[in-house]
Design a protein around this motif. Structure first.
Motif, mmCIF file in Angstrom:
data_model
loop_
_atom_site.group_PDB
_atom_site.id
_atom_site.type_symbol
_atom_site.label_atom_id
_atom_site.label_comp_id
_atom_site.label_asym_id
_atom_site.label_seq_id
_atom_site.Cartn_x
_atom_site.Cartn_y
_atom_site.Cartn_z
ATOM 1 N N LEU A 59 -59.163 0.950 -19.285
ATOM 2 C CA LEU A 59 -57.779 0.923 -19.802
ATOM 3 C C LEU A 59 -57.744 0.322 -21.201
ATOM 4 O O LEU A 59 -58.446 -0.657 -21.476
ATOM 5 C CB LEU A 59 -56.879 0.073 -18.885
ATOM 6 N N ARG A 60 -56.903 0.906 -22.073
ATOM 7 C CA ARG A 60 -56.798 0.424 -23.449
ATOM 8 C C ARG A 60 -55.427 -0.188 -23.759
ATOM 9 O O ARG A 60 -55.250 -0.826 -24.790
ATOM 10 C CB ARG A 60 -57.044 1.585 -24.427
ATOM 11 N N THR A 61 -54.443 0.065 -22.898
ATOM 12 C CA THR A 61 -53.092 -0.450 -23.164
ATOM 13 C C THR A 61 -53.085 -1.981 -23.107
ATOM 14 O O THR A 61 -53.707 -2.575 -22.230
ATOM 15 C CB THR A 61 -52.103 0.119 -22.121
ATOM 16 N N VAL A 62 -52.382 -2.584 -24.069
ATOM 17 C CA VAL A 62 -52.300 -4.052 -24.067
ATOM 18 C C VAL A 62 -50.833 -4.500 -24.075
ATOM 19 O O VAL A 62 -49.965 -3.819 -24.613
ATOM 20 C CB VAL A 62 -53.016 -4.690 -25.291
ATOM 21 N N ALA A 63 -50.570 -5.628 -23.449
ATOM 22 C CA ALA A 63 -49.249 -6.252 -23.462
ATOM 23 C C ALA A 63 -49.390 -7.608 -24.146
ATOM 24 O O ALA A 63 -50.099 -8.483 -23.661
ATOM 25 C CB ALA A 63 -48.737 -6.435 -22.029
ATOM 26 N N VAL A 64 -48.746 -7.737 -25.305
ATOM 27 C CA VAL A 64 -48.866 -8.976 -26.080
ATOM 28 C C VAL A 64 -47.563 -9.775 -25.929
ATOM 29 O O VAL A 64 -46.481 -9.246 -26.172
ATOM 30 C CB VAL A 64 -49.111 -8.649 -27.579
ATOM 31 N N PRO A 65 -47.655 -11.023 -25.503
ATOM 32 C CA PRO A 65 -46.426 -11.825 -25.341
ATOM 33 C C PRO A 65 -45.679 -11.968 -26.669
ATOM 34 O O PRO A 65 -46.300 -12.161 -27.718
ATOM 35 C CB PRO A 65 -46.938 -13.192 -24.868
ATOM 36 N N VAL A 66 -44.359 -11.838 -26.614
ATOM 37 C CA VAL A 66 -43.521 -12.052 -27.797
ATOM 38 C C VAL A 66 -42.820 -13.392 -27.592
ATOM 39 O O VAL A 66 -42.066 -13.564 -26.625
ATOM 40 C CB VAL A 66 -42.480 -10.917 -27.951
ATOM 41 N N GLU A 67 -43.124 -14.333 -28.491
ATOM 42 C CA GLU A 67 -42.583 -15.686 -28.308
ATOM 43 C C GLU A 67 -41.494 -16.000 -29.319
ATOM 44 O O GLU A 67 -41.509 -15.496 -30.442
ATOM 45 C CB GLU A 67 -43.711 -16.709 -28.464
ATOM 46 N N GLU A 68 -40.555 -16.814 -28.874
ATOM 47 C CA GLU A 68 -39.530 -17.342 -29.780
ATOM 48 C C GLU A 68 -39.482 -18.839 -29.553
ATOM 49 O O GLU A 68 -39.249 -19.290 -28.414
ATOM 50 C CB GLU A 68 -38.165 -16.732 -29.410
ATOM 51 N N ASN A 69 -39.762 -19.604 -30.588
ATOM 52 C CA ASN A 69 -39.828 -21.065 -30.474
ATOM 53 C C ASN A 69 -40.751 -21.511 -29.337
ATOM 54 O O ASN A 69 -40.404 -22.392 -28.545
ATOM 55 C CB ASN A 69 -38.427 -21.660 -30.264
ATOM 56 N N GLY A 70 -41.886 -20.839 -29.229
ATOM 57 C CA GLY A 70 -42.880 -21.218 -28.225
ATOM 58 C C GLY A 70 -42.553 -20.748 -26.810
ATOM 59 O O GLY A 70 -43.285 -21.056 -25.876
ATOM 60 N N VAL A 71 -41.449 -20.001 -26.648
ATOM 61 C CA VAL A 71 -41.089 -19.526 -25.306
ATOM 62 C C VAL A 71 -41.297 -18.009 -25.244
ATOM 63 O O VAL A 71 -40.851 -17.290 -26.146
ATOM 64 C CB VAL A 71 -39.599 -19.856 -24.996
ATOM 65 N N VAL A 72 -41.973 -17.533 -24.190
ATOM 66 C CA VAL A 72 -42.218 -16.086 -24.054
ATOM 67 C C VAL A 72 -40.901 -15.394 -23.703
ATOM 68 O O VAL A 72 -40.268 -15.692 -22.697
ATOM 69 C CB VAL A 72 -43.283 -15.806 -22.963
ATOM 70 N N LYS A 73 -40.487 -14.454 -24.599
ATOM 71 C CA LYS A 73 -39.211 -13.749 -24.403
ATOM 72 C C LYS A 73 -39.408 -12.333 -23.863
ATOM 73 O O LYS A 73 -38.466 -11.681 -23.450
ATOM 74 C CB LYS A 73 -38.461 -13.658 -25.744
ATOM 75 N N GLY A 74 -40.634 -11.845 -23.964
ATOM 76 C CA GLY A 74 -40.909 -10.495 -23.493
ATOM 77 C C GLY A 74 -42.334 -10.126 -23.873
ATOM 78 O O GLY A 74 -43.106 -10.985 -24.287
ATOM 79 N N TYR A 75 -42.644 -8.830 -23.726
ATOM 80 C CA TYR A 75 -43.989 -8.354 -24.046
ATOM 81 C C TYR A 75 -43.902 -7.096 -24.889
ATOM 82 O O TYR A 75 -43.062 -6.235 -24.621
ATOM 83 C CB TYR A 75 -44.774 -8.045 -22.765
ATOM 84 N N LYS A 76 -44.760 -6.989 -25.901
ATOM 85 C CA LYS A 76 -44.842 -5.767 -26.679
ATOM 86 C C LYS A 76 -46.016 -4.965 -26.111
ATOM 87 O O LYS A 76 -47.168 -5.427 -26.130
ATOM 88 C CB LYS A 76 -45.081 -6.087 -28.150
ATOM 89 N N ILE A 77 -45.704 -3.792 -25.578
ATOM 90 C CA ILE A 77 -46.728 -2.976 -24.925
ATOM 91 C C ILE A 77 -47.143 -1.843 -25.844
ATOM 92 O O ILE A 77 -46.291 -1.108 -26.354
ATOM 93 C CB ILE A 77 -46.196 -2.417 -23.587
#
Ligand SMILES: Cc1cc2nc3c(=O)[nH]c(=O)nc-3n(C[C@H](O)[C@H](O)[C@H](O)COP(=O)(O)OP(=O)(O)OC[C@H]3O[C@@H](n4cnc5c(N)ncnc54)[C@H](O)[C@@H]3O)c2cc1C
Length: 174
Positions: free
Chosen positions: A141-159
């Motif tokens: 698998l090559r798909t990656v999910a990178v955490p998107v943080e705001e002020n150190g808090v994970v708000k979602g994932y960029k897939i």
């Protein structure tokens, strides 16, 4: 997964399923769907509506307001549905498949939130593993999910990635 239903419960579920498919998926409609290459998403949503049939309640554990069916019950429902139409069975079973990672790998809070919503709201699921260069070999698998943080808090994932052959992929809520 629990040990499942007794014979009477399973027969009752299969009987309700047959009544539903007789009414909504007669042979004439199946032939029409094949001819027009249409995915009957409204019928599948009806099948998952707890007010109508709520077929997904079968595999939801009782502690999350489901019926607590076991692997054998899921197999029997799949078999009967596939006898009517393979495509419809695949659409319905994609929700069974998609919830597996939550049931087996989710925290209690994740299970409570999602399994209850899948059961009570009839959310349709897709399970996106296969990619152009990764079928049986999930290690590729090559798909990656990178955490998107705001002020150190994970708000979602960029897939980022490509998926293919994902049942319900164009219709799923989750
Ligand atoms: C109707 C349908 C619905 C689908 N829905 C979904 C879905 O909802 N979600 C999803 O993620 N995917 C879905 N898929 C994809 C399906 O899971 C893949 O087709 C499957 O994982 C096989 O991958 P592949 O087709 O790339 O075949 P490959 O992995 O390239 O395999 C080709 C052949 O080689 C054999 N093979 C592979 N590896 C080995 C090995 N190590 N040793 C021996 N033999 C091997 C396989 O058995 C097969 O015969 C769906 C496919 C279909 C047809």
């Amino acid at each position: 997964m629990s040990n499942g239903f007794d014979k009477e419960m399973l027969d009752g579920m299969l009987d309700s399923l047959k009544k539903f498919t007789d009414a909504h998926l007669p042979d004439t409609r199946i032939l029409e769907l094949d001819a027009t290459e249409e995915f009957p998403v409204e019928t599948i949503r009806e099948m998952c509506n707890p007010e109508v049939l709520g077929i997904q309640l079968l595999f939801i554990p009782e502690e999350f307001e489901g019926m607590g069916g076991g692997a054998f019950d899921v197999y029997r429902v799949c078999e009967e549905l596939a006898r009517v139409d393979l495509g419809v069975a695949t659409g319905v079973l994609a929700t069974f498949l998609g919830s597996d990672p939550i049931i087996f790998g989710g925290t209690y809070e994740q299970k409570k939130l999602w399994m209850t919503r899948i059961g009570q709201e009839g959310l349709l699921m897709a399970y996106g593993a296969t990619e152009p260069a990764a079928g049986s070999d999930l290690g590729a698998l090559r798909t990656v999910a990178v955490p998107v943080e705001e002020n150190g808090v994970v708000k979602g994932y960029k897939i980022t990635g490509n998926k293919q052959w994902i049942s319900n992929g164009g219709y799923a809520d989750l």
